[in-house]
Scaffold this active site. Structure first.
Site, PDB file in Angstrom:
ATOM      1  N   ASP A 168      12.947  25.904 -10.937  1.00  0.00           N
ATOM      2  CA  ASP A 168      11.819  24.977 -10.926  1.00  0.00           C
ATOM      3  C   ASP A 168      11.200  24.906 -12.325  1.00  0.00           C
ATOM      4  O   ASP A 168      11.562  24.059 -13.131  1.00  0.00           O
ATOM      5  CB  ASP A 168      10.802  25.428  -9.882  1.00  0.00           C
ATOM      6  CG  ASP A 168       9.713  24.401  -9.644  1.00  0.00           C
ATOM      7  OD1 ASP A 168       9.645  23.403 -10.387  1.00  0.00           O
ATOM      8  OD2 ASP A 168       8.915  24.578  -8.705  1.00  0.00           O
ATOM      9  N   SER A 169      10.304  25.799 -12.647  1.00  0.00           N
ATOM     10  CA  SER A 169       9.698  25.798 -13.979  1.00  0.00           C
ATOM     11  C   SER A 169      10.656  26.328 -15.040  1.00  0.00           C
ATOM     12  O   SER A 169      10.525  26.031 -16.222  1.00  0.00           O
ATOM     13  CB  SER A 169       8.415  26.629 -13.978  1.00  0.00           C
ATOM     14  OG  SER A 169       8.724  28.005 -13.761  1.00  0.00           O
ATOM     15  N   ARG A 192       6.173  39.346 -10.304  1.00  0.00           N
ATOM     16  CA  ARG A 192       5.512  38.057 -10.421  1.00  0.00           C
ATOM     17  C   ARG A 192       4.010  38.236 -10.220  1.00  0.00           C
ATOM     18  O   ARG A 192       3.561  38.657  -9.157  1.00  0.00           O
ATOM     19  CB  ARG A 192       6.062  37.068  -9.381  1.00  0.00           C
ATOM     20  CG  ARG A 192       5.546  35.653  -9.553  1.00  0.00           C
ATOM     21  CD  ARG A 192       6.132  34.721  -8.490  1.00  0.00           C
ATOM     22  NE  ARG A 192       7.573  34.560  -8.653  1.00  0.00           N
ATOM     23  CZ  ARG A 192       8.142  33.701  -9.490  1.00  0.00           C
ATOM     24  NH1 ARG A 192       7.385  32.929 -10.249  1.00  0.00           N
ATOM     25  NH2 ARG A 192       9.453  33.589  -9.567  1.00  0.00           N
ATOM     26  N   ASP A 214       0.823  -1.219   0.000  1.00  0.00           N
ATOM     27  CA  ASP A 214       0.000   0.000   0.000  1.00  0.00           C
ATOM     28  C   ASP A 214       0.854   1.266   0.000  1.00  0.00           C
ATOM     29  O   ASP A 214       0.354   2.350   0.267  1.00  0.00           O
ATOM     30  CB  ASP A 214      -0.954   0.001   1.193  1.00  0.00           C
ATOM     31  CG  ASP A 214      -0.217   0.028   2.528  1.00  0.00           C
ATOM     32  OD1 ASP A 214       1.032  -0.090   2.513  1.00  0.00           O
ATOM     33  OD2 ASP A 214      -0.863   0.180   3.576  1.00  0.00           O
ATOM     34  N   LYS A 215       2.172   1.112  -0.288  1.00  0.00           N
ATOM     35  CA  LYS A 215       3.135   2.214  -0.423  1.00  0.00           C
ATOM     36  C   LYS A 215       3.574   2.813   0.911  1.00  0.00           C
ATOM     37  O   LYS A 215       4.214   3.873   0.929  1.00  0.00           O
ATOM     38  CB  LYS A 215       2.595   3.334  -1.333  1.00  0.00           C
ATOM     39  CG  LYS A 215       2.216   2.860  -2.732  1.00  0.00           C
ATOM     40  CD  LYS A 215       3.373   2.172  -3.429  1.00  0.00           C
ATOM     41  CE  LYS A 215       2.981   1.692  -4.826  1.00  0.00           C
ATOM     42  NZ  LYS A 215       4.088   0.947  -5.483  1.00  0.00           N
ATOM     43  N   LYS A 238      11.875  42.249 -11.669  1.00  0.00           N
ATOM     44  CA  LYS A 238      10.710  41.604 -12.274  1.00  0.00           C
ATOM     45  C   LYS A 238       9.509  41.716 -11.347  1.00  0.00           C
ATOM     46  O   LYS A 238       9.638  41.979 -10.145  1.00  0.00           O
ATOM     47  CB  LYS A 238      11.004  40.118 -12.563  1.00  0.00           C
ATOM     48  CG  LYS A 238      11.103  39.266 -11.295  1.00  0.00           C
ATOM     49  CD  LYS A 238      11.364  37.815 -11.610  1.00  0.00           C
ATOM     50  CE  LYS A 238      11.342  36.995 -10.314  1.00  0.00           C
ATOM     51  NZ  LYS A 238      11.740  35.613 -10.493  1.00  0.00           N
ATOM     52  N   HIS A 265      16.773  28.213   0.751  1.00  0.00           N
ATOM     53  CA  HIS A 265      16.102  29.282  -0.015  1.00  0.00           C
ATOM     54  C   HIS A 265      16.062  30.580   0.779  1.00  0.00           C
ATOM     55  O   HIS A 265      16.182  31.666   0.204  1.00  0.00           O
ATOM     56  CB  HIS A 265      14.688  28.827  -0.375  1.00  0.00           C
ATOM     57  CG  HIS A 265      13.953  29.807  -1.239  1.00  0.00           C
ATOM     58  ND1 HIS A 265      14.368  30.129  -2.520  1.00  0.00           N
ATOM     59  CD2 HIS A 265      12.831  30.548  -1.013  1.00  0.00           C
ATOM     60  CE1 HIS A 265      13.546  31.012  -3.039  1.00  0.00           C
ATOM     61  NE2 HIS A 265      12.608  31.295  -2.152  1.00  0.00           N
ATOM     62  N   ASP A 303      21.408  31.581  -9.052  1.00  0.00           N
ATOM     63  CA  ASP A 303      20.209  31.446  -8.226  1.00  0.00           C
ATOM     64  C   ASP A 303      20.332  30.171  -7.399  1.00  0.00           C
ATOM     65  O   ASP A 303      21.227  29.344  -7.629  1.00  0.00           O
ATOM     66  CB  ASP A 303      18.962  31.395  -9.108  1.00  0.00           C
ATOM     67  CG  ASP A 303      17.725  31.979  -8.421  1.00  0.00           C
ATOM     68  OD1 ASP A 303      17.779  32.212  -7.192  1.00  0.00           O
ATOM     69  OD2 ASP A 303      16.710  32.188  -9.099  1.00  0.00           O
ATOM     70  N   ASP A 310      16.539  38.142  -9.756  1.00  0.00           N
ATOM     71  CA  ASP A 310      15.512  38.916  -9.046  1.00  0.00           C
ATOM     72  C   ASP A 310      16.155  39.654  -7.894  1.00  0.00           C
ATOM     73  O   ASP A 310      17.297  39.395  -7.515  1.00  0.00           O
ATOM     74  CB  ASP A 310      14.361  38.019  -8.553  1.00  0.00           C
ATOM     75  CG  ASP A 310      14.852  36.855  -7.710  1.00  0.00           C
ATOM     76  OD1 ASP A 310      15.743  37.061  -6.864  1.00  0.00           O
ATOM     77  OD2 ASP A 310      14.355  35.733  -7.892  1.00  0.00           O
TER      78      ASP A 310
END
Length: 311
Positions: free
Chosen positions: A221-222, A193, A34-35, A191, A127, A217, A168
């Site tokens: 991520d994206s 967001r 069941d993980k 910038k 971060h 940086d 940024d």
């Protein structure tokens, strides 16, 4: 001392253990049908100084749960001291309330790690530096800047038009440290967001015309922000752009976005295991943290200075 690894980034753990000339602790991190996560340690750890290596990257919750259960198993095995070695600290971007009725998940993860049995945290390029204050146990936050500096000096030996750029305003301190190490100028991308995962480059602060720009940086991520920043620099007259980023999260179509961008090269560390999509992109190069982490682990075990590794 002993080193144990979960499944989050076993290749890095093996490289660190090889650097320290010792085998990984004999242990099993498995899943039931069941993980559910099940950890079994086959060696005696009573009275030992244990370093549990696990990046809490994708799948974040699975890897975090593995680490928590591993810490609990070590604590119940009477380990003397347990250091959670987290090359990538998941949930670090949720370090404050971003709006009404939102969590501070980084603090919750800190509480979970301590409750599970961690005596110390060893991580890399948090971060937000203030996350160290979320813990009531010692936290060693290492930096990739010395590795990046060494790589840049080797790659761009003799090149006089280098410029470090922060993508940024929030990353200015990190970029300034690298610029100081390289003794080059600094520029900043301003910038705005509009919403999570979408960024709009507004302005380049600094004269980048004719310069070879190095974006720096902590996380990609994206990839949208970094690729947009690189395009803004080229539009402002930059000769070329490369990027150095500590944690290559590179989710979704990020790898393809990097490949199709104006970036010459993206250099990441192996804090996160590369996916097949990342391996397929020729523009992405990875440098290893094995020596840095091995030296940090040895310093913690020997009770010597960790801050000397920042030089």
């Amino acid at each position: 001392m002993k080193i144990i690894s979960g499944n989050g980034n076993r290749l890095l753990a093996e490289a660190v253990a090889a650097e320290l000339k010792m085998p990984l602790c004999d242990a099993s991190v498995q899943r039931f049908a069941d993980k559910e996560v099940f950890v079994e340690i086959y060696e005696n750890v009573r009275g030992e100084d244990i370093f549990a290596v696990q990046s809490t990257s994708y799948p974040t919750n699975d890897n975090l749960m593995e680490l928590l259960i591993m810490l609990d198993a070590l604590r119940r095995g009477s380990a003397r001291r347990i250091t959670a070695v987290m090359p990538y600290f998941g949930y670090a971007r949720q370090d404050r309330k971003s709006g009404p009725r939102t969590p501070i998940s980084a603090k919750l993860v800190a509480n979970l790690l301590v409750e599970a049995g961690a005596s110390r945290i060893l991580t890399l390029d948090l971060h937000a530096g203030q996350i160290q204050g979320f813990f009531d146990i010692p936290v060693d936050n290492l930096y990739a800047a010395p590795l990046f500096t060494q790589d840049i000096k080797k790659k761009y030996a003799g090149k006089s038009n280098l410029m470090v750029v922060s993508p940024d305003v929030g990353g200015v301190v990190r970029a300034r440290q690298l610029a100081k190490r390289l003794d080059v100028d600094l520029a900043i991308i301003d910038k705005r967001r509009e919403r999570a995962g979408v960024s709009e480059v507004m302005n380049v602060i600094g004269n980048v015309e004719g310069r070879h720009c190095i974006l720096v940086d902590d996380i990609i991520d994206s990839g949208g922000s970094l690729c947009n920043a690189a395009q803004a620099l080229i539009n402002a007259g930059a000769e070329g752009t490369d990027a150095y980023v500590t944690h290559g999260v590179l989710s979704g179509g990020a790898a393809e976005r990097v490949q199709n961008s104006v970036l010459g090269e993206l250099v990441i560390t192996d804090s996160i295991l590369k996916t097949d999509a990342v391996r397929a992109v020729a523009k992405i190069r990875q440098i290893s943290l094995n020596q840095l982490l091995a030296r940090a682990i040895r310093a913690v075990a020997d009770e010597s200075s960790v801050s000397s590794l920042f030089d």
